[in-house]
Design a protein around this motif. Structure first.
Motif, short mmCIF file in Angstrom:
data_model
loop_
_atom_site.label_atom_id
_atom_site.label_comp_id
_atom_site.label_asym_id
_atom_site.label_seq_id
_atom_site.Cartn_x
_atom_site.Cartn_y
_atom_site.Cartn_z
N HIS A 48 77.56 28.48 62.90
CA HIS A 48 77.42 27.14 63.16
C HIS A 48 78.36 26.30 62.08
O HIS A 48 79.00 25.22 62.45
N CYS A 51 81.13 23.73 63.14
CA CYS A 51 81.11 22.04 62.67
C CYS A 51 82.41 21.93 61.72
O CYS A 51 82.81 20.75 61.72
N THR A 56 71.75 21.82 58.14
CA THR A 56 71.88 21.46 59.44
C THR A 56 70.61 20.63 60.03
O THR A 56 69.50 20.69 59.28
N CYS A 81 76.92 17.95 60.78
CA CYS A 81 78.08 18.43 61.83
C CYS A 81 78.33 16.88 62.59
O CYS A 81 77.60 16.00 62.72
#
Length: 320
Positions: free
Chosen positions: A51, A55, A254, A318
């Motif tokens: 992830h 991002c 996140t 992100c």
């Protein structure tokens, strides 16, 4: 070595790339701008598909578009050999500069030498080399400090009591080694590391590691996990084993990670925004190429230790 776009292009024009992977063009590759009309052309070599890396890629692409740069991208999938091949491919595309999220700090020496021989400067993301004279710049995350912040939370929470700590690392090399090294060095004497295994930045692998860890150490008190994606899998394994009291500290920041800290699934995370890293990398690369005043060669990305008490202070992770 001083790099100019003209001299670099003259050198790189003679380089024959061994194109082992398909590269994708993004940013302003629709013909509105690009190398042909004098604007900057960047190559971005990403390190993996977590992830964080997704991002980071999104931030690089979006910022490249904002800056009217053409951006070509490739992914090294945690393999140093693939990283070097990707860099060779980018050289064959005649880019003005390379942005590299390396898979292994030790591999950078060969990467930098290859790019320098073609007259192409490299800008690093996340990690810096010990000798920064051979690179254009870096958007640096102090990964040792990340580990130290998580260790500091454990020290405060343990309050002097003897505790057992497990580590679920990432993939050997680069980010994981720095994270774990900083964490271990900062742990207090009363916190004993009883297990340390790589989860390879893969949630399924991390869950297997956690299952084995809790079986071997049923009285574990804390776990340090090298990213939030793995931390969720570790939490699942611990809970299934009846070890819901094990406190997990991790890193990323996140939206899901912050929600997990708020709910108590995770005890703490260190927020270091992938969006800020990508934005800084593109803007500073262009600024340094153009010798703009005030552009930092080493730009440190802000870190925030996030607990239930300060979730609102975490930066956006992100791009939308």
């Amino acid at each position: 070595m001083m790099f100019t776009r003209r001299s670099r292009r003259a050198i790189a024009a003679s380089f024959i790339g061994t194109a082992s992977l398909v590269l994708s063009g993004c940013g302003t590759s629709n013909g509105d701008s690009g190398a042909s009309d004098g604007s900057v052309t960047l190559g971005f070599v990403n390190g993996a598909n977590t992830h964080f890396h997704q991002c980071l890629l999104k931030a690089v692409e979006q910022t490249g578009k904002e800056e009217k740069a053409t951006v070509y991208t490739a992914n090294s999938k945690q393999d140093a050999g693939t990283e070097l091949s990707n860099i060779e491919d980018m050289i064959s595309r005649n880019v003005d500069a390379l942005i590299v999220q390396t898979v292994n700090v030790d591999a950078l020496e060969g990467d930098i030498a290859k790019a320098r021989s073609a007259g192409i400067p490299i800008f690093l993301t996340s990690v810096a080399t010990s000798d920064m004279s051979n690179v254009l710049g870096v958007a640096k995350v102090d990964l040792k400090k990340v580990g130290e912040l998580d260790a500091g939370w454990i020290e405060k929470d343990a309050a002097g009591k003897d505790v057992k700590v497990g580590i679920v690392a990432g993939a050997p090399g680069a980010a994981s080694d720095l994270l774990v090294g900083g964490f271990q060095a900062a742990l207090p004497a009363n916190a004993k590391v009883v297990a340390n295994q790589p989860g390879m930045f893969n949630p399924a692998k991390a869950q297997d590691v956690a299952e084995n860890m809790i079986q071997a150490q049923p009285d574990l008190d804390y776990a340090f996990v090298a990213n939030e994606e793995m931390a969720f899998a570790v939490r699942k394994a611990f809970d299934a084993a009846g070890a819901k009291d094990v406190k997990i500290v991790t890193t990323n920041g996140t939206e899901d990670g912050l929600a997990a800290v708020k709910s108590g699934q995770l005890s703490a995370t260190v927020a270091n925004s992938a969006m800020q890293i990508g934005q800084t990398a593109v803007r500073n690369t262009i600024g340094l190429l153009d010798k703009k005043q005030g552009v930092e060669k080493i730009a440190n990305i802000p870190l925030v230790l996030v607990t239930k008490d300060n979730v609102s202070e975490a930066p956006q992770y992100c791009p939308k």
